[in-house]
Scaffold this motif. Structure first.
Motif, PDB file in Angstrom:
ATOM      1  N   ARG A 103      28.645  30.295  41.184  1.00 43.24           N
ATOM      2  CA  ARG A 103      28.854  31.590  40.508  1.00 43.24           C
ATOM      3  C   ARG A 103      30.318  31.994  40.570  1.00 43.24           C
ATOM      4  N   ILE A 104      30.907  31.865  41.754  1.00 46.62           N
ATOM      5  CA  ILE A 104      32.313  32.247  41.923  1.00 46.62           C
ATOM      6  C   ILE A 104      33.209  31.374  41.051  1.00 46.62           C
ATOM      7  N   SER A 105      32.954  30.067  41.038  1.00 45.97           N
ATOM      8  CA  SER A 105      33.822  29.156  40.287  1.00 45.97           C
ATOM      9  C   SER A 105      33.678  29.319  38.777  1.00 45.97           C
ATOM     10  N   SER A 106      32.666  30.030  38.335  1.00 48.28           N
ATOM     11  CA  SER A 106      32.464  30.273  36.903  1.00 48.28           C
ATOM     12  C   SER A 106      33.213  31.498  36.393  1.00 48.28           C
ATOM     13  N   THR A 107      33.816  32.279  37.298  1.00 52.86           N
ATOM     14  CA  THR A 107      34.475  33.514  36.879  1.00 52.86           C
ATOM     15  C   THR A 107      35.872  33.255  36.318  1.00 52.86           C
ATOM     16  N   ARG A 108      36.320  34.170  35.467  1.00 49.95           N
ATOM     17  CA  ARG A 108      37.671  34.070  34.909  1.00 49.95           C
ATOM     18  C   ARG A 108      38.725  34.240  36.001  1.00 49.95           C
ATOM     19  N   GLY A 109      38.440  35.084  36.987  1.00 51.00           N
ATOM     20  CA  GLY A 109      39.371  35.277  38.106  1.00 51.00           C
ATOM     21  C   GLY A 109      39.616  33.980  38.857  1.00 51.00           C
ATOM     22  N   PHE A 110      38.544  33.240  39.098  1.00 56.08           N
ATOM     23  CA  PHE A 110      38.664  31.943  39.764  1.00 56.08           C
ATOM     24  C   PHE A 110      39.528  31.007  38.924  1.00 56.08           C
ATOM     25  N   ALA A 111      39.292  31.012  37.605  1.00 55.56           N
ATOM     26  CA  ALA A 111      40.065  30.149  36.697  1.00 55.56           C
ATOM     27  C   ALA A 111      41.558  30.479  36.726  1.00 55.56           C
ATOM     28  N   LYS A 112      41.899  31.735  37.016  1.00 56.17           N
ATOM     29  CA  LYS A 112      43.302  32.127  37.078  1.00 56.17           C
ATOM     30  C   LYS A 112      43.956  31.729  38.393  1.00 56.17           C
ATOM     31  N   ALA A 133      25.943  11.783  26.561  1.00 54.03           N
ATOM     32  CA  ALA A 133      25.066  11.429  27.682  1.00 54.03           C
ATOM     33  C   ALA A 133      25.709  11.786  29.021  1.00 54.03           C
ATOM     34  N   VAL A 134      26.994  11.518  29.155  1.00 54.27           N
ATOM     35  CA  VAL A 134      27.685  11.824  30.407  1.00 54.27           C
ATOM     36  C   VAL A 134      27.845  13.333  30.576  1.00 54.27           C
ATOM     37  N   TRP A 135      28.094  14.048  29.474  1.00 59.57           N
ATOM     38  CA  TRP A 135      28.228  15.508  29.549  1.00 59.57           C
ATOM     39  C   TRP A 135      26.927  16.123  30.077  1.00 59.57           C
ATOM     40  N   LYS A 136      25.801  15.647  29.591  1.00 61.94           N
ATOM     41  CA  LYS A 136      24.499  16.137  30.055  1.00 61.94           C
ATOM     42  C   LYS A 136      24.361  15.916  31.569  1.00 61.94           C
ATOM     43  N   ALA A 137      24.750  14.744  32.033  1.00 58.44           N
ATOM     44  CA  ALA A 137      24.701  14.447  33.473  1.00 58.44           C
ATOM     45  C   ALA A 137      25.672  15.338  34.248  1.00 58.44           C
ATOM     46  N   ALA A 138      26.845  15.598  33.673  1.00 59.58           N
ATOM     47  CA  ALA A 138      27.845  16.449  34.335  1.00 59.58           C
ATOM     48  C   ALA A 138      27.332  17.877  34.497  1.00 59.58           C
ATOM     49  N   LEU A 139      26.623  18.382  33.494  1.00 59.88           N
ATOM     50  CA  LEU A 139      26.069  19.737  33.583  1.00 59.88           C
ATOM     51  C   LEU A 139      24.992  19.828  34.657  1.00 59.88           C
ATOM     52  N   ALA A 140      24.215  18.781  34.827  1.00 61.09           N
ATOM     53  CA  ALA A 140      23.214  18.758  35.899  1.00 61.09           C
ATOM     54  C   ALA A 140      23.908  18.660  37.257  1.00 61.09           C
ATOM     55  N   PHE A 141      25.010  17.927  37.302  1.00 52.66           N
ATOM     56  CA  PHE A 141      25.772  17.713  38.527  1.00 52.66           C
ATOM     57  C   PHE A 141      26.471  18.988  38.996  1.00 52.66           C
ATOM     58  N   TRP A 142      27.099  19.719  38.047  1.00 52.94           N
ATOM     59  CA  TRP A 142      27.841  20.947  38.368  1.00 52.94           C
ATOM     60  C   TRP A 142      27.701  21.914  37.195  1.00 52.94           C
ATOM     61  N   PRO A 143      26.677  22.783  37.215  1.00 53.70           N
ATOM     62  CA  PRO A 143      26.392  23.690  36.094  1.00 53.70           C
ATOM     63  C   PRO A 143      27.556  24.558  35.609  1.00 53.70           C
ATOM     64  N   PRO A 144      28.531  24.948  36.458  1.00 54.48           N
ATOM     65  CA  PRO A 144      29.638  25.758  35.932  1.00 54.48           C
ATOM     66  C   PRO A 144      30.431  25.110  34.797  1.00 54.48           C
ATOM     67  N   TYR A 145      30.321  23.785  34.621  1.00 56.11           N
ATOM     68  CA  TYR A 145      31.023  23.163  33.493  1.00 56.11           C
ATOM     69  C   TYR A 145      30.572  23.770  32.163  1.00 56.11           C
ATOM     70  N   ALA A 146      29.311  24.204  32.072  1.00 58.63           N
ATOM     71  CA  ALA A 146      28.813  24.834  30.841  1.00 58.63           C
ATOM     72  C   ALA A 146      29.557  26.139  30.574  1.00 58.63           C
ATOM     73  N   THR A 147      29.797  26.915  31.621  1.00 59.69           N
ATOM     74  CA  THR A 147      30.543  28.176  31.486  1.00 59.69           C
ATOM     75  C   THR A 147      31.970  27.893  31.058  1.00 59.69           C
ATOM     76  N   TYR A 148      32.583  26.872  31.678  1.00 58.42           N
ATOM     77  CA  TYR A 148      33.952  26.519  31.310  1.00 58.42           C
ATOM     78  C   TYR A 148      34.031  26.173  29.826  1.00 58.42           C
ATOM     79  N   GLN A 149      33.096  25.345  29.350  1.00 59.31           N
ATOM     80  CA  GLN A 149      33.121  24.916  27.954  1.00 59.31           C
ATOM     81  C   GLN A 149      32.869  26.090  27.010  1.00 59.31           C
ATOM     82  N   ALA A 150      31.994  27.016  27.400  1.00 63.78           N
ATOM     83  CA  ALA A 150      31.639  28.144  26.543  1.00 63.78           C
ATOM     84  C   ALA A 150      32.814  29.091  26.289  1.00 63.78           C
ATOM     85  N   ARG A 151      33.749  29.178  27.211  1.00 61.97           N
ATOM     86  CA  ARG A 151      34.831  30.143  27.032  1.00 61.97           C
ATOM     87  C   ARG A 151      36.108  29.555  26.443  1.00 61.97           C
TER      88      ARG A 151
END
Length: 156
Positions: free
Chosen positions: A9-18, A125-143
């Protein structure tokens, strides 16, 4: 100790990204150096490597701590150019595209590797595996508007 879901959750925030891109790599490199390649601080949550590549423009050696997704067999890893969900591809991705031969430090071992940018169905196929591995990647891609680059690095 903070749980994995809280860290996600923390790593998905914009503050963390900054903040994270300025703090985590510096700490990772320092701890890696102090432990003679045995420990990467951020790898306490996700597996990690220190990528040594050659700068695409500068030609200088670059050492970049990165989270990675090890693949079965121990001969390959996936590197994800998320850049913490910030605009712009991380510089290490351009370096690997220009010069795919590199080295990684993995659990204290120095390993020669070759990188391959994943595209099309292989990437999907690898992206799907990456999202299962670390779900915050979906948040990163969405923004961001760019497609996050994925690389498979393979032992030489």
């Amino acid at each position: 100790m903070i749980g994995e879901r809280a860290v996600q959750r923390i790593s998905s925030t914009r503050g963390f990204a900054k903040v994270a891109p300025h703090v985590i790599p510096v700490l990772d490199r320092a701890v890696h150096r102090l432990t003679r390649g045995k420990i990467i601080l951020s790898a306490q949550m996700l597996p990690g490597v220190i990528l040594t590549s050659v700068g695409a423009r500068s030609g200088l050696t670059r050492r970049t701590p990165l989270a990675c997704m090890p693949e079965e067999g121990g001969r390959s890893w996936i590197l994800i150019g998320s850049n913490f969900g910030r605009d712009g591809h991380p510089a290490w991705t351009a370096n690997l595209m220009a010069r795919p031969d590199a080295r990684i430090s993995w659990k204290g071992a120095d390993i020669a590797v070759t990188a391959h940018l994943l595209e099309g169905e292989e990437r999907a196929a690898v992206w799907k595996a990456a999202l299962a591995f670390w779900p915050p990647y979906a948040t990163y891609q969405a923004r961001i508007e760019r497609e996050i680059r994925l690389f498979r690095i393979v032992r030489k």
